[in-house]
Design a protein around this motif. Structure first.
Motif, short mmCIF file in Angstrom:
data_model
loop_
_atom_site.label_atom_id
_atom_site.label_comp_id
_atom_site.label_asym_id
_atom_site.label_seq_id
_atom_site.Cartn_x
_atom_site.Cartn_y
_atom_site.Cartn_z
N TRP A 193 0.82 -1.21 0.00
CA TRP A 193 0.00 0.00 0.00
C TRP A 193 0.85 1.27 0.00
O TRP A 193 0.30 2.36 -0.02
CB TRP A 193 -0.91 0.01 1.22
CG TRP A 193 -1.97 -1.04 1.20
CD1 TRP A 193 -2.01 -2.20 1.91
CD2 TRP A 193 -3.17 -1.04 0.40
NE1 TRP A 193 -3.15 -2.92 1.61
CE2 TRP A 193 -3.88 -2.23 0.69
CE3 TRP A 193 -3.70 -0.15 -0.53
CZ2 TRP A 193 -5.10 -2.55 0.09
CZ3 TRP A 193 -4.92 -0.47 -1.14
CH2 TRP A 193 -5.59 -1.65 -0.83
N SER A 232 -6.61 4.35 -3.20
CA SER A 232 -6.60 4.06 -1.77
C SER A 232 -7.04 5.29 -1.00
O SER A 232 -6.64 6.42 -1.31
CB SER A 232 -5.18 3.66 -1.34
OG SER A 232 -5.04 3.70 0.06
N GLU A 240 -5.89 0.98 -5.39
CA GLU A 240 -6.46 -0.17 -4.70
C GLU A 240 -6.91 -1.21 -5.72
O GLU A 240 -6.78 -2.42 -5.52
CB GLU A 240 -7.64 0.29 -3.85
CG GLU A 240 -8.31 -0.79 -3.03
CD GLU A 240 -9.37 -0.21 -2.12
OE1 GLU A 240 -9.00 0.42 -1.09
OE2 GLU A 240 -10.57 -0.36 -2.44
#
Length: 397
Positions: A193, A232, A240
């Motif tokens: 991430w 995200s 994402e």
């Protein structure tokens, strides 16, 4: 589903290590150095090396000396290092496996090359195409081998899949659709991430693009129709999920429409059931058939290649765990055609060692392919309005 597959492969490799006798090592076995203590190491390199007679687990490095020492003891490495550079400075290390976060691949692959080591680097190869070009050039100048660890392409099932596509009776390819998802999703806080470490679904789940380009023997997309990213919430620079609609050209110049979908946080059915069955796969429609390679990412666990005739509706299933079009006539390190229990990583190691030894590997991914793969990813990010990984972009809006 990606995380389930990863766990299953860890178990597969562990059981294989217990059930199958390890061969004696040759006196001139290559000495392996592993950069990082990443979770993927046992499945991707340690267990495969245990079953290869021409490679030994020599040294493992971590940024923390105690972590490296613990891993060395657990997996029976001869030595450990509390820094990556210390490992590269060891003249006895012949080959280096790099499993650092994506954003560090270029730095440490480059340093390994300069140290005269042969390199097996995890996918995605680098953070961007510019870095990929630089690594390939550096390896050529130093006269060492570097390979991107797209392990699935080395498995016999991948070669049967391509043979079916190119055999002729099914006609030209019209379209492809490739998917790779995580459901449950990749845990928040995971390095995948983090933008600064070249995170994002198109990066981590680059397999979906790889399936597509492999099926078509394609390079860069001829047309980018649309690329949409779900950003995200924590960092809008990180995708994402990504959906891309591209047109590639096959070797004959025929245009093929391709859809690629990656998702690191795939929604659950009805909000309660994870999509455990949604394994990384590709569907190819030709003039006369629909061809599906199910679980193309880790076919050693389970896979099928389903060929459905459009006219009759009948489906034939193909599976291949050893031998096949490329490995069938090859005398591997443990016998002709390899072993059916080998993982994709073990097939990859077989080819990598052959290349380092100056032999012609049964299958190989040329450096130009890794460059094209990163160029495609860069193009997708740009089309989605996101910064290319490895750039110093500010957080988006």
């Amino acid at each position: 589903m990606a995380l389930v597959l990863q766990g299953a492969t860890f178990l597969h490799q562990y059981l294989g290590s217990l059930l199958h006798t390890h061969p004696s090592k040759s006196d001139t076995a290559l000495k392996l150095g592993v950069l990082s203590s990443a979770q993927i190491n046992p499945a991707a390199i340690i267990r495969p090396v245990e079953t290869h007679p021409d490679v030994i687990l020599y040294r493992i490095a971590s940024r923390d000396a105690s972590t490296a020492a613990k891993a060395a003891k657990q997996y029976h490495f001869a030595k450990s290092s509390g820094s990556y550079q210390e490992l590269l400075d060891d003249p006895d290390v012949d080959i280096v496996y790099i499993s650092t976060p994506n954003g560090l691949h270029y730095e440490w692959a480059s340093k390994a090359i300069q140290a005269g080591k042969h390199v097996l680097c995890e996918k995605p190869f680098t953070a961007n195409a510019s870095e990929a070009r630089a690594l390939i050039d550096q390896a050529a100048q130093k006269g060492v081998i570097i390979e991107e660890a797209f392990h699935w392409q080395f498995h016999p099932a991948a070669h049967v899949f391509r043979q079916i596509l190119e055999a002729g009776p099914h006609g030209q390819i019209l379209r492809t659709e490739a998917i790779m998802t995580a459901s449950p999703g990749v845990p928040k806080g995971d390095i995948r991430w983090q933008y600064d470490l070249a995170g994002g679904s198109a990066m981590d789940m680059t397999y979906a693009l790889s399936f597509t380009r492999y099926a078509l023997r394609a390079q860069r997309p001829r047309t980018v129709h649309s690329v949409t990213a779900r950003r995200s919430a924590e960092d809008p620079r990180v995708d994402e999920a990504m959906y891309a609609y591209l047109t590639f050209a096959d070797p004959s110049g025929h245009e093929v429409h391709s859809r690629i979908y990656t998702d690191m946080a795939r929604d659950w059915v009805g909000g309660v059931v994870p999509r455990f069955w949604e394994l990384p796969s590709i569907e190819v429609e030709t003039e006369k058939a629909i061809i599906v390679f199910y679980n193309a990412m880790m076919p050693h666990l389970y896979h099928y290649i389903a060929v459905t005739d459009k006219t009759t509706g009948k489906t034939r299933y193909h599976r291949q765990y050893r031998g096949g079009p490329l490995w069938g006539s090859v005398l591997t390190s443990v016998g002709k055609g390899g072993q059916s229990h080998w993982s994709t990583y073990r097939w990859q190691l077989e080819a990598f060692v052959d290349a380092v030894r100056g032999k012609a590997p049964a299958y190989w991914i040329p450096g130009d392919e890794s460059i094209c793969q990163m160029e495609c990813i860069d193009t997708m990010y740009q089309a989605a309005g996101l910064p290319v990984r490895g750039t110093n972009a500010d957080k988006g809006d």
